[in-house]
Each structure stands twice: as structure tokens, then as C-alpha cells.
Write an enzyme that holds these catalytic residues in place. Structure first.
Site, PDB file in Angstrom:
ATOM      1  N   GLY A 177       0.822  -1.204   0.000  1.00 22.26           N
ATOM      2  CA  GLY A 177       0.000   0.000   0.000  1.00 22.26           C
ATOM      3  C   GLY A 177       0.847   1.241   0.000  1.00 22.26           C
ATOM      4  N   ASP A 192      -4.370   8.897  -0.262  1.00 20.26           N
ATOM      5  CA  ASP A 192      -3.606   8.056  -1.194  1.00 20.26           C
ATOM      6  C   ASP A 192      -4.548   7.163  -1.993  1.00 20.26           C
ATOM      7  OD1 ASP A 192      -1.339   7.162  -2.457  1.00 20.26           O
ATOM      8  OD2 ASP A 192      -0.904   5.612  -0.983  1.00 20.26           O
TER       9      ASP A 192
END
Length: 1004
Positions: free
Chosen positions: A725, A841
Site C-alpha cells: 500500500g 492516497d
């Protein structure tokens, strides 16, 4: 009266009905256009009127013009107009019908794609469709035009590769495809056209090498490949084009030397390789080029000296050479060029006297010998036609003659003249630049505000010292962010030195725009820049060759220099698609800081602002900023105002009251105290917090610590890892009771653990169909762990760019559902939960798809915490303002727009291109949006999709990636996707809080 009005209305209605019926009958019998042929060739002795036009030709013309028999009122483009538009020949089929042989629909505002019906024009010889708004590619039926001799599709928005079948149309004489968006490589098959004389592929996006096969076209007379992305060495085979008269190769990326084989091009009249990366010594290839009139070698890296054979070019009228590298050499002999009108030998390492024959060339009117090492005197009499003389920065050291004061434009600045011969009673010519010309300048020069500050800027000549400089280049004084920027509106620039009223700054400009009707040295446009300092970008100063800004009487020290740029345009045009538009260099204090700087490319568009920040030192109370054009970039398209451009200058002193040694000592002592304080605090609080940090309530009745989570993931083994991630690695785990979990592992310092736990508790257990539920967190061994519900291992990125099987499931309804689910999840984070949560994000890798391909967002809620340590998320998806502003919800909106473009197009956000460049999906979408071809982004693997929905989603994505104050909220995005309101109702509402909740579809 009433009866009269009644009769009148009935009569008008009947008249309109008759007109309509007549129109309908006409269209039913003759098509939308009653007359197509503006010129018809037929035998008048056989018949009084020509036979009818063939049905295929009629259909093709109607399709080209966008005419339809279903329309009662035809659009303006359907009226043929001028007499040479369409020529028809009735002799071809013995007067049974007429056939179209010539079409000229230039500059008709035609839109859409070139219709396939054009393939029915089997007798067509000439086709001119240049200057329209056509898009798409050249259609396949185009290959049926077997008799076509000439065709021009220049200045449209056509794209894609040139279809190979063009190389099979053997009758072609001219192919003109300039000023479009054609890309990929030049088809080698073009080399098989036996009769081709003109090939123009300029101002496109072609890459790769010039195919050797082009050297087989012995009939070629003119070859234009300007303003592309062609690279590699120039093919030796081009030397076989013995009939070539014009060779235009400027503004590409060619490397290496000029091939010696070019000496065989004996018929050349025009040779231009400006603005490439050619190097080595210029070979002696010119002896046989006796018809050459224009030679341009500027903007390369050729080695000095010039070859002697250049002196044999007796027919030359224009010679441009610049920036030769290597040792100095004497002046080349050009005395035999009696027709020479323009001579540029700039920065060519010439160390010699200016030969006397230069001043006697009868046709010469433009002379640029600047930035050499020329010395000696200038004669007292010269050819009167010489009215542009640029001799900046040489070593000329005698007297400036009086005739220079009477000439139009003369620049002799930065030389070593002893004095200036100004006739008594004559005023100083404002277009005679004498700045720093003469160490012992006369009183007349001083009165003209051209004092030589190079020698006179010491403390005895400065009544005040400054620690800043603020200039609004090309514009009036403005107040921006608490700072007053001085006006810079002096209109001159061809050969000018200007001193500000405060005498603390000035500029020296040189050059004439050779291909413009009028010189223009300031721009004042209504641009659409939405930055906080937008006023600085509404104006700019530009120069065709050299523009130097000086700061005088500055305090010595370290300065921060901010150079503000924007390619401003009142039309907000994006037609500057070539990579080579405005390219220039920038030096600060004679040190190069920007090489081949392209404002539009660096700012990512027209009317986009960019600031370049540099640190420099002032040691003699003077600062010099030099903007210089070396010959690279387009000079005619899309603007004749080439050369360096700057919108504003901000110069500030870097404050430092203490010496570096004292500052270093203080910093070291402070650091030592901070380390001691952290150490004591750590030890004192570690015991108190350990239990709190190691325990987490995953669900009622269960407490698990770091060790149990580590055991569930088999010690975070490689086999259990399934993703990376934005802030860490993701592992699959199984708890002791069989519950599957996804664990994200992040490294952290103990200072951030407490805030991490508090943040986790605030969002743990938060439920939404499109959020991966955060079950909890725990910490230990300097690791932070996020425990999510386990959904699966397939992300949106895997679905789009992984296995074909998964991608085939992404039909249009599924993609639309994913888009809506993502929007709903973000809207919940921003305003539907108890507190505003910003993800920070958003990207395809952070969107997990369940078995039914429903999206679930994870990794949310920690962006602000992590932005304290990381300044940005994934750059390709991150809003541009994030690096300079605190993280806000609008940053998620931007990222949503980027992900939407990826989802609809099925393309990655960045794609490598030939030549090492990278194609950015957002930039391409902005270009297509400006050209009205946004729907071309739709994934071609989607066999069926809802056109209106796709158009709405793409336009909504463009709204989301617009400037920060103009983006919609996610709640507004959800309403539009649910079709509760239209995207057309989005309007900015300035003055309110950027994210005020509202029931309408307002932007804010």
C-alpha cells in the site's frame, strides 16, 4: 382588424407549409444539397445542362459537410460557397453521370471524423481539407482513392499512426499532414511512392528514426519533418534524394553528425536542421549547393570552426549559425555572398576583427554577431540598408561611430569601447543599447540612463542598499500576498536598456522577431490561472534572443531567486501539442540553471503557472538573470513570438544574523538537549503505555496483542504477503478462532504510536459498504499494525492490469458501479462519518474488489498522521497542491478523478513512450478535453457501453482534476452519478467555505 390578422396568419402558415413541402421534395429527389459542383466540365454541344452527379459522389460530399436529408434547416457548412470548391468531370463516364475530381473544403470549420463515404470518390485527384476541426484517424476506405494526386489534411486534430496503405497509393504527388496529432513512426512504405514530390509531416508527434526507405523516393522535391520527436542519426540514404530542393528537419532530437552523403543534394535551396542535438564538426558538404538560399544550423552542438566550403554558397540569402563549441577561430570568409540579407553567427567562438567587407555587403540588413570575442573598431561608414545590428558581449574596443545612433536598432552593450561619438545636438537613440559598453562612457551616455553599472555599482554610487527585488514582468504594479511588485511596462525590447524609477533594477533586451509582422515584447492576456498569485501571470516580458534582468545595489549575501513562468494565452489554447514550442536557457550570475526550458511542458499546459526556485550569491551588489534563446523551439507555429518569456521575478535575501559557526554550535546543542529529553521521556512513558499499545479490542470479548497478530500472519511470512500500500505492506492472517484478517504493517517511531492508537480507536469499527472495516490496531517492536476485515486479494489495479479473465468481467455496468461505490465511500469519509477523514492516497491498488467486484476502500484515516513524515502519497495520483498546502478533502477528489480516468480508459496513469519519455494520462485527457475528443479515452475493449453515461463520467472526472477551488465535493459527485442532478448544473460559488454542505449540485 382581427379578421385581417387571422387571414394574415393563415397565409403565412400556408406559405411556410409550401416551402417545407418544396424543401422536402427537393431533398427526397436531389439530397440535402441542390447544387454540389461549383465547376462542371461537360460537352455543351451535346446537352444544355450537365448530367446528374453520381450518387456515391453526392453521398461523400454530403457526409464531408455533415449534411443530412433529415434536417429541415441545413447547417452553414452545407453551403458550398466559393466557385472552386468542387469540380466535377462529366467526360469520365461519357456524360452518363458526372464525377468529382477536385475538392477544396479548406477552413470550413468542418467537425467530426473523415467519413468512410469518401472512398466512393474513385476519380478524385485533389483533396484539400486543411484548417478544419476534423478528428480521428484516416479511414480505411481512403485507400480506394486510386487516382488521388494531392491531398492536404493539415491543421486539424487527426491522430494515430499514418495507415500503411498510404504507401500503396502509387499516384500520389503530395502528402500534406502537418499540424495534427499523428504519432508512432513514419511508415517505411511511404518510400515506395514513385511520384511523390511533396511530403509534409511537420508539427506532429512522430517518434523513432527516419526510415531509410524515404531515400528511395527519387522524385521528392520538398521534405518537411519539423517539430516532431524524431531521433537517431540522419540516414545516409537521404543523400540519394538528388532532386530534393527543400529539406526541413528542425526541432527534433537528431544526434551525431551531418552525413557526408548530403553533398549529393545539389539542387537544395533550403536546408534547416535547427534545434536538434547534432554535433561533431560540420563536414565540407556545401561545394555543390550552388542554389542554396537559406541555411540554418542553429541550436545544435556543432564544433568550431565553420567549414571553408560555406564561402562558396554564392546564392545564399539567409545564414543562421549559433553556439559552436570548441576553440576560437578567425572570421569565415563570406565576402562573395552578395545576396546575403540575414547573417547570424552568434556565440560561435569567433576571436577576430570584424572584417571590413561585412559592412559593405549591399543586401545585408540584419547582422547578429553577439556573444563572440570580436575586437577592434567599427568603420565610420557602412551600407545604409543595415538597420539591425547586434554585437552584444564582445571585446570591441575603439569608438562607437555616430552612424549607429541614427540606425534603427543597434546593440553594442557589454563591450570595451573607449567612447561614443554622438553628434552635437543629437538625442540618444532609445534603440541604441549602450549598457556596459564603455568603461569610460561619455556624459551623453550617462544622461541616457545607460550608466555602466558594471563599473559603477560600488557603495559610493548606491545611496541605498536593498535585500529584495519584486518585478511584475510586462505588467503594471500589483500587490500580491502582502508584497508590492514593481511595474515593468516599458514597450521596447529590440535593442534596449531600461532602468527602473527606483534605479535598483533594469533590463537589457535584444533581438527582432524575424517571422512576425510586428515586434511585441510584452504580453498582456486574460489568462485563466487560478493560483493565489494569479495577477503575476496575466502579463509577461519576452525577447527573441537575449533578455537580462539586473538587480543593482543589493546587499551582499545569499538570495533566493524565484522565477515565475506561464505560457499565457487569451484563447486558453492547447494546440501547442508539439514538444518543441518555446525553449530557452536561463543563467543566474552566469551559471546555467535551466537548459532547454519548456514552460508549457513543465507547467503541464497553457495558462498554467510554474515557479522555479534557485539559490545564488551576490558578492558585488549586483544580480544578473539572463534568459537566452539558442535557436531551439518553434518560431512560427503556434506563435511567431518565440524566445524567452518570464512573468515575474521574486528575489529575497536569505536571512542569517549569526555566523555559520555560531549557528552550527547552537543547532548541535539544541539537538543534544532534544535527544536527552526524548530518551528520558521514552523510558518514563514506555512502561505506562506498553500495555495500552499492545492490546486492541478486535470485537466484543476478544483481546489480542502484537504477538498473536504476528502468529496469525505466520511471523509476517513472505507467503502471506499479498500487497503493497501507500504506507506499508499487507499480509493475510487467520486468528485462532478461524477469522480471516488483512494486516497492514507499518514501521514507526514511538513518538507517533500514541497518536496512531487514538486515531485508530476513532475510526475502528466504522461501517460502510464501500469501506474495508478497520477492526482495530496494535503496536509493538516499533511496528504499527492495522487489522482489517479480509475481503480478498484482488485490487482494482489487478482487475484492470492483471489477468485477462478478471478484466473481461469489467463490463460497463460494473465499471460504473465501481465508480459510484468509490465516490460513496469517499463521501462517507469526508462528511458522512462522525469526523472528516481524508484518505490521502486514493489509487487502484488501494481499492479492493470483493467476489462481486464491489469496491472497498482501505488505508483510510492515516494520511494526516503520515503526512507529518511523508510529504506526498503516490505522486501520479496526488493533487499538485499537496506539496505546498495542508492536506484537504479536495486532494481526494483529485485522486478520484485520476482513478476514474484509469477505470474508464483501462490505461495506466503513466505509460513509457519511445525515447524514454513518459505519457501521463491526465495530461492526455486535458488535451483531448480541449479538442473535444474526450470520448476517445473510453477503453476500446469495452464492446458495449452507455455513450451518455461514459461522456458524463469522463466530464465529471475532468471537473475533479481541475484547479483546487473548482473541484466538486464527493457528495456532489455521488448525486451526479446517481443522476439526481446534472453535471451541467455544477457552478462555482466563490466566497463560501469550500466544502459547505448543500442540497443543490453547486460546486462548493
Amino acid at each position: 382588424m382581427a379578421m385581417f390578422m387571422y387571414v394574415y396568419r393563415v397565409s403565412v402558415s400556408l406559405l411556410l407549409l409550401l416551402v417545407f413541402c418544396e424543401r422536402t421534395v427537393e431533398q427526397a429527389t436531389q439530397g440535402p444539397l441542390s447544387n454540389i459542383c461549383t465547376t462542371t466540365w461537360y460537352n455543351t454541344s451535346l446537352m444544355k445542362i450537365p448530367p446528374p452527379l453520381d450518387k456515391k459522389d453526392e453521398d461523400a460530399i454530403n457526409a464531408l459537410l455533415g449534411c443530412s436529408s433529415r434536417e429541415m434547416l441545413l447547417p452553414p457548412s452545407c453551403y458550398i460557397g466559393f466557385t472552386s470548391a468542387v469540380t466535377c468531370d462529366c467526360y469520365l463516364e461519357k456524360h452518363k453521370s458526372c464525377r468529382v475530381v477536385h475538392i477544396d473544403f479548406s477552413n470550413r470549420q468542418l467537425e467530426g471524423k473523415i467519413p468512410e463515404e469518401i472512398g466512393g470518390l474513385q476519380y478524385l485527384k485533389t483533396l484539400y481539407l486543411n484548417g478544419n476541426k476534423l478528428r480521428g484517424s484516416i479511414p480505411e476506405p481512403f485507400k480506394n482513392l486510386k487516382k488521388l494526386l494531392y491531398f492536404s489534411l493539415c491543421d486539424n486534430s487527426l491522430e494515430g499512426p499514418i495507415p500503411p496503405f498510404i504507401g500503396e497509393m502509387k499516384s500520389l504527388n503530395s502528402i500534406l499532414l502537418c499540424k495534427n496529432f499523428f504519432n508512432q513512426t513514419i511508415p517505411p512504405k511511404l518510400g515506395s511512392l514513385p511520384s511523390l514530390e511533396n511530403l509534409d509531416l511537420g508539427h506532429n508527434l512522430f517518434s523513432g528514426k527516419i526510415p531509410d526507405e524515404l531515400g528511395n523516393i527519387k522524385s521528392l522535391i520538398r521534405l518537411y519533418l519539423v517539430d516532431n520527436q524524431l531521433s537517431g542519426v540522419l540516414p545516409v540514404k537521404l543523400g540519394d534524394l538528388v532532386n530534393l530542393e527543400e529539406l526541413h528537419l528542425q526541432n527534433n532530437e537528431f544526434i551525431g553528425a551531418l552525413p557526408p552523403s548530403f553533398k549529393s543534394l545539389k539542387k537544395l535551396t533550403y536546408f534547416d536542421v535547427r534545434g536538434n542535438k547534432l554535433n561533431e564538426t560540420i563536414p565540407d558538404i556545401f561545394e555543390q549547393w550552388q542554389d542554396l538560399r537559406i541555411l540554418n544550423l542553429m541550436g545544435n552542438s556543432f564544433s568550431a570552426p565553420l567549414p571553408g566550403q560555406i564561402s562558396k554558397l554564392k546564392s545564399l540569402t539567409e545564414l543562421y549559425i549559433s553556439d559552436l563549441v570548441g576553440k576560437s577561430y578567425s572570421f569565415p570568409d563570406l565576402s562573395g555572398m552578395e545576396f546575403l540579407r540575414i547573417l547570424t553567427l552568434r556565440n560561435c567562438s569567433i576571436d577576430a576583427n570584424i572584417p571590413i567587407w561585412i559592412w559593405k555587403l549591399s543586401s545585408l540588413h540584419y547582422l547578429d554577431l553577439s556573444f563572440n570575442s570580436l575586437f577592434g573598431a567599427i568603420p565610420e561608414a557602412v551600407n545604409p540598408s543595415l538597420n539591425h545590428i547586434f554585437l552584444r558581449r564582445n571585446k570591441l574596443n575603439e569608438t562607437i561611430p555616430s552612424w549607429m545612433n541614427a540606425s534603427s536598432y543597434v546593440d553594442v552593450s557589454e563591450n570595451q569601447f573607449k567612447n561614443v561619438n554622438i553628434c552635437p545636438g543629437k538625442k540618444l537613440n532609445p534603440d541604441l543599447n549602450l549598457f556596459a559598453c564603455c568603461p569610460n562612457e561619455t556624459d551623453e551616455v550617462a544622461k541616457g540612463d545607460q550608466v555602466d553599472f558594471h563599473f559603477k555599482n560600488g557603495t559610493q554610487f548606491c545611496t541605498q542598499f536593498y535585500d529584495h527585488l519584486y518585478i511584475n514582468c510586462g505588467g503594471d504594479s500589483v500587490h500580491v500576498n502582502g508584497t508590492d511588485y514593481e511595474a515593468d511596462v516599458h514597450p521596447r525590447g529590440q535593442s534596449t536598456f531600461f532602468m527602473s524609477n527606483s534605479s535598483n533594477w533594469g533590463y537589457s533586451s535584444m533581438g527582432s522577431f524575424l517571422w512576425a509582422r510586428h515586434n511585441r515584447y510584452t504580453l498582456n492576456e486574460t489568462c485563466e490561472i487560478h493560483a493565489g498569485d494569479a495577477q503575476l501571470y496575466r502579463t509577461a516580458r519576452l525577447s527573441p534572443i537575449s533578455l537580462k534582468y539586473y538587480g543593482f545595489c543589493l546587499k551582499n549575501g545569499e538570495y533566493k531567486v524565484n522565477l515565475h513562468f506561464a505560457e499565457i494565452s487569451s484563447r486558453n489554447t492547447k494546440d501547442s501539442h508539439s514538444k518543441a514550442w518555446r525553449l530557452f536557457d536561463v543563467d543566474i550570475q552566469e551559471k546555467n540553471v535551466l537548459r532547454n526550458f519548456n514552460i508549457e511542458r513543465e507547467a503541464k499546459g497553457v495558462n498554467m503557472a510554474i515557479t522555479e526556485e534557485h539559490i545564488t550569491f551576490v558578492n558585488d551588489n549586483r544580480l544578473e538573470i539572463h534568459l537566452y534563446w539558442s535557436g531551439k523551439g518553434s518560431v512560427k507555429y503556434p506563435s511567431v513570438y518565440y524566445g524567452p518569456l518570464i512573468a515575474a521575478i521574486t528575489v529575497t535575501l536569505v536571512q542569517s544574523e549569526l555566523s555559520k559557526g555560531v549557528l552550527a554550535g547552537i543547532s548541535g546543542f539544541a539537538l543534544l538537549l532534544l535527544i536527552l529529553f526524548i530518551g528520558f521521556s521514552w523510558r518514563f512513558q514506555d512502561k505506562l503505555r506498553r500495555e495500552e499499545l499492545e492490546l486492541v479490542e478486535l470485537y466484543p470479548g476478544g483481546l489480542y496483542n502484537f504477538r498473536k497478530i504476528r502468529a496469525a500472519t505466520k511471523n509476517f511470512g513472505v507467503d502471506n504477503r499479498f500487497g503493497e500500500g501507500g504506507f506499508g505492506t499487507v499480509y493475510k492472517g487467520t486468528l485462532a478462532n478461524g477469522t480471516a484478517i488483512a494486516v497492514k504493517k507499518l514501521s514507526a517511531t514511538k513518538e507517533g504510536m500514541y497518536e496512531f492508537v487514538e486515531k485508530s480507536r476513532a475510526i475502528a469499527g466504522m461501517k460502510h459498504p464501500n469501506l474495508a472495516t478497520l477492526m482495530g490496531c496494535c503496536a509493538g517492536d516499533n511496528q504499527l499494525l492495522l487489522i482489517y476485515e479480509y475481503i480478498g486479494t484482488n485490487s482494482l489495479e489487478d482487475a484492470l492490469f492483471g489477468s485477462d479473465e478478471l478484466r473481461e468481467r469489467l463490463d460497463w455496468p460494473t465499471r460504473y458501479r465501481i465508480c459510484l461505490g468509490l465516490a460513496e465511500g469517499l463521501a462517507f469519509l469526508h462528511g458522512g462519518s462522525k469526523q472528516e477523514i481524508i484518505h490521502g492516497d486514493i489509487k487502484p491498488a488501494n481499492i479492493i474488489l470483493d467476489d462481486q467486484l464491489n469496491p472497498k476502500i482501505y488505508d483510510f484515516g492515516f494520511a494526516r498522521l503520515y503526512h507529518k513524515q511523508k510529504l506526498e502519497g503516490t505522486l501520479s495520483y496526488t493533487a499538485p497542491e499537496v506539496k505546498d498546502h495542508p492536506l484537504e478533502a479536495s486532494a481526494d477528489v483529485y485522486s478520484f478523478g485520476v482513478v476514474t480516468l484509469i477505470l474508464i480508459s483501462g490505461r495506466k496513469v503513466t505509460t513509457p513512450r519511445a525515447g524514454g519519455d513518459t505519457e501521463y494520462l491526465v495530461e492526455e485527457a486535458q488535451v483531448k478535453d480541449q479538442r473535444g475528443t474526450l470520448m476517445d479515452l473510453v477503453d476500446n475493449k469495452l464492446l458495449e457501453y452507455d455513450w451518455e453515461e461514459a461522456d458524463m463520467v469522463l466530464r465529471l472526472a475532468m471537473k475533479c482534476i481541475s484547479s483546487r477551488p473548482f473541484r466538486p465535493t464527493m457528495s456532489t459527485v455521488v448525486k451526479i452519478l446517481k443522476k439526481e442532478c446534472s453535471i451541467e448544473t455544477i457552478k462555482p460559488k466563490l466566497g463560501d467555505s469550500p466544502y459547505r454542505k448543500t442540497k443543490s449540485c453547486l460546486l462548493f
